[in-house]
Write a protein that holds these residues in place. Structure first.
Motif, PDB file in Angstrom:
ATOM      1  N   UNK A   1      29.177  34.012  39.106  1.00  0.00           N
ATOM      2  CA  UNK A   1      28.706  35.068  39.758  1.00  0.00           C
ATOM      3  C   UNK A   1      29.785  35.638  40.668  1.00  0.00           C
ATOM      4  N   UNK A   2      30.087  34.694  41.727  1.00  0.00           N
ATOM      5  CA  UNK A   2      30.981  34.907  42.847  1.00  0.00           C
ATOM      6  C   UNK A   2      32.132  35.318  42.425  1.00  0.00           C
ATOM      7  N   UNK A   3      32.876  34.365  41.303  1.00  0.00           N
ATOM      8  CA  UNK A   3      34.169  34.783  40.732  1.00  0.00           C
ATOM      9  C   UNK A   3      34.177  36.190  40.201  1.00  0.00           C
ATOM     10  N   UNK A   4      33.234  36.418  39.293  1.00  0.00           N
ATOM     11  CA  UNK A   4      33.173  37.730  38.641  1.00  0.00           C
ATOM     12  C   UNK A   4      33.176  39.054  39.735  1.00  0.00           C
ATOM     13  N   UNK A   5      32.360  38.588  40.588  1.00  0.00           N
ATOM     14  CA  UNK A   5      32.399  39.993  41.745  1.00  0.00           C
ATOM     15  C   UNK A   5      33.842  39.906  42.524  1.00  0.00           C
ATOM     16  N   UNK A   6      34.397  38.704  42.803  1.00  0.00           N
ATOM     17  CA  UNK A   6      35.556  38.784  43.252  1.00  0.00           C
ATOM     18  C   UNK A   6      36.840  39.447  42.471  1.00  0.00           C
ATOM     19  N   UNK A   7      36.652  39.204  41.384  1.00  0.00           N
ATOM     20  CA  UNK A   7      37.538  39.971  40.395  1.00  0.00           C
ATOM     21  C   UNK A   7      37.327  41.436  40.256  1.00  0.00           C
ATOM     22  N   UNK A   8      35.825  41.764  40.353  1.00  0.00           N
ATOM     23  CA  UNK A   8      35.566  43.200  40.188  1.00  0.00           C
ATOM     24  C   UNK A   8      36.302  43.667  41.350  1.00  0.00           C
ATOM     25  N   UNK A   9      35.971  43.325  42.540  1.00  0.00           N
ATOM     26  CA  UNK A   9      36.419  43.820  43.658  1.00  0.00           C
ATOM     27  C   UNK A   9      37.865  44.096  43.710  1.00  0.00           C
ATOM     28  N   UNK A  10      38.481  43.089  43.421  1.00  0.00           N
ATOM     29  CA  UNK A  10      40.015  42.915  43.356  1.00  0.00           C
ATOM     30  C   UNK A  10      40.690  44.020  42.196  1.00  0.00           C
ATOM     31  N   UNK A  11      40.135  43.977  41.265  1.00  0.00           N
ATOM     32  CA  UNK A  11      40.319  45.296  40.196  1.00  0.00           C
ATOM     33  C   UNK A  11      40.280  46.388  40.685  1.00  0.00           C
ATOM     34  N   UNK A  12      39.152  46.616  41.364  1.00  0.00           N
ATOM     35  CA  UNK A  12      38.852  48.020  42.009  1.00  0.00           C
ATOM     36  C   UNK A  12      39.784  48.344  43.082  1.00  0.00           C
ATOM     37  N   UNK A  13      40.136  47.317  43.773  1.00  0.00           N
ATOM     38  CA  UNK A  13      41.071  47.525  45.064  1.00  0.00           C
ATOM     39  C   UNK A  13      42.458  47.946  44.222  1.00  0.00           C
ATOM     40  N   UNK A  14      42.918  47.281  43.188  1.00  0.00           N
ATOM     41  CA  UNK A  14      44.019  47.594  42.539  1.00  0.00           C
ATOM     42  C   UNK A  14      44.120  49.020  41.873  1.00  0.00           C
ATOM     43  N   UNK A  15      42.915  49.458  41.419  1.00  0.00           N
ATOM     44  CA  UNK A  15      42.851  50.799  40.766  1.00  0.00           C
ATOM     45  C   UNK A  15      43.033  51.806  41.909  1.00  0.00           C
ATOM     46  N   UNK A  16      42.733  51.299  42.763  1.00  0.00           N
ATOM     47  CA  UNK A  16      42.654  52.641  43.933  1.00  0.00           C
ATOM     48  C   UNK A  16      43.960  52.517  44.708  1.00  0.00           C
ATOM     49  N   UNK A  17      44.678  51.527  44.631  1.00  0.00           N
ATOM     50  CA  UNK A  17      46.044  51.541  45.207  1.00  0.00           C
ATOM     51  C   UNK A  17      47.078  52.212  44.327  1.00  0.00           C
ATOM     52  N   UNK A  18      46.753  51.957  42.920  1.00  0.00           N
ATOM     53  CA  UNK A  18      47.460  52.626  41.925  1.00  0.00           C
ATOM     54  C   UNK A  18      47.118  54.483  41.828  1.00  0.00           C
ATOM     55  N   UNK A  19      45.892  54.730  42.107  1.00  0.00           N
ATOM     56  CA  UNK A  19      45.577  56.265  42.212  1.00  0.00           C
ATOM     57  C   UNK A  19      46.146  56.848  43.432  1.00  0.00           C
ATOM     58  N   UNK A  20      46.325  55.806  44.602  1.00  0.00           N
ATOM     59  CA  UNK A  20      46.863  56.335  45.872  1.00  0.00           C
ATOM     60  C   UNK A  20      48.243  56.755  45.573  1.00  0.00           C
ATOM     61  N   UNK A  21      48.971  55.840  45.003  1.00  0.00           N
ATOM     62  CA  UNK A  21      50.341  55.732  44.653  1.00  0.00           C
ATOM     63  C   UNK A  21      50.843  57.326  43.702  1.00  0.00           C
ATOM     64  N   UNK A  22      49.726  57.470  42.791  1.00  0.00           N
ATOM     65  CA  UNK A  22      49.832  58.656  42.068  1.00  0.00           C
ATOM     66  C   UNK A  22      49.727  60.051  42.679  1.00  0.00           C
ATOM     67  N   UNK A  23      48.813  59.894  43.635  1.00  0.00           N
ATOM     68  CA  UNK A  23      48.665  61.170  44.579  1.00  0.00           C
ATOM     69  C   UNK A  23      49.665  61.504  45.539  1.00  0.00           C
ATOM     70  N   UNK A  24      50.463  60.491  45.968  1.00  0.00           N
ATOM     71  CA  UNK A  24      51.380  60.557  47.039  1.00  0.00           C
ATOM     72  C   UNK A  24      52.727  61.383  46.344  1.00  0.00           C
TER      73      UNK A  24
END
Length: 119
Positions: free
Chosen positions: A96-119
């Motif tokens: 469960x903890x590994x799945x949560x870490x993956x979820x958080x990391x993938x969410x962070x990666x998506x947010x970073x990609x969206x931030x780069x597109x908005x710049x």
């Protein structure tokens, strides 16, 4: 028995008079007493250099039977999953903890990609 005559002894017995009912304790007797009553060994090791404390090690050792330990409120082994054999709970929590870490990391990666597109 005539005066000055020692009492007869059998093989393996001493002719010396018994001093009370004291018998030498063997290792099993000593261990039984320690486990029944409990034994606490405590000590501190400190390493100082010019009045500056570099290292402190606190040692606490309790030797007691499980019943004696429970009587004084020590029962950590009952809830320790590694000692109680409840490793399936640990494995489930780990997944469960590994799945949560993956979820958080993938969410962070998506947010970073969206931030780069908005710049």
């Amino acid at each position: 028995m005539a005066a000055g005559q020692q009492p007869a002894t059998t093989a393996g017995q001493s002719a010396a008079p018994a001093l009370g009912n004291h018998q030498p304790a063997n290792l099993g007797d000593i261990l039984e007493r320690v486990l029944d009553k409990g034994l606490v060994i405590a000590g501190d090791i400190r390493v100082n250099l010019l009045d500056i404390e570099l290292l402190t090690i606190k040692l606490r050792l309790v030797v007691a039977s499980l019943e004696t330990a429970r009587e004084v409120g020590i029962n950590w082994w009952e809830s320790d999953p590694w000692l109680s054999g409840d490793t399936t709970r640990l494995q489930r929590e780990n997944r469960e903890l590994l799945a949560r870490v993956e979820e958080l990391e993938s969410g962070r990666d998506r947010a970073a990609i969206e931030d780069r597109r908005g710049d």
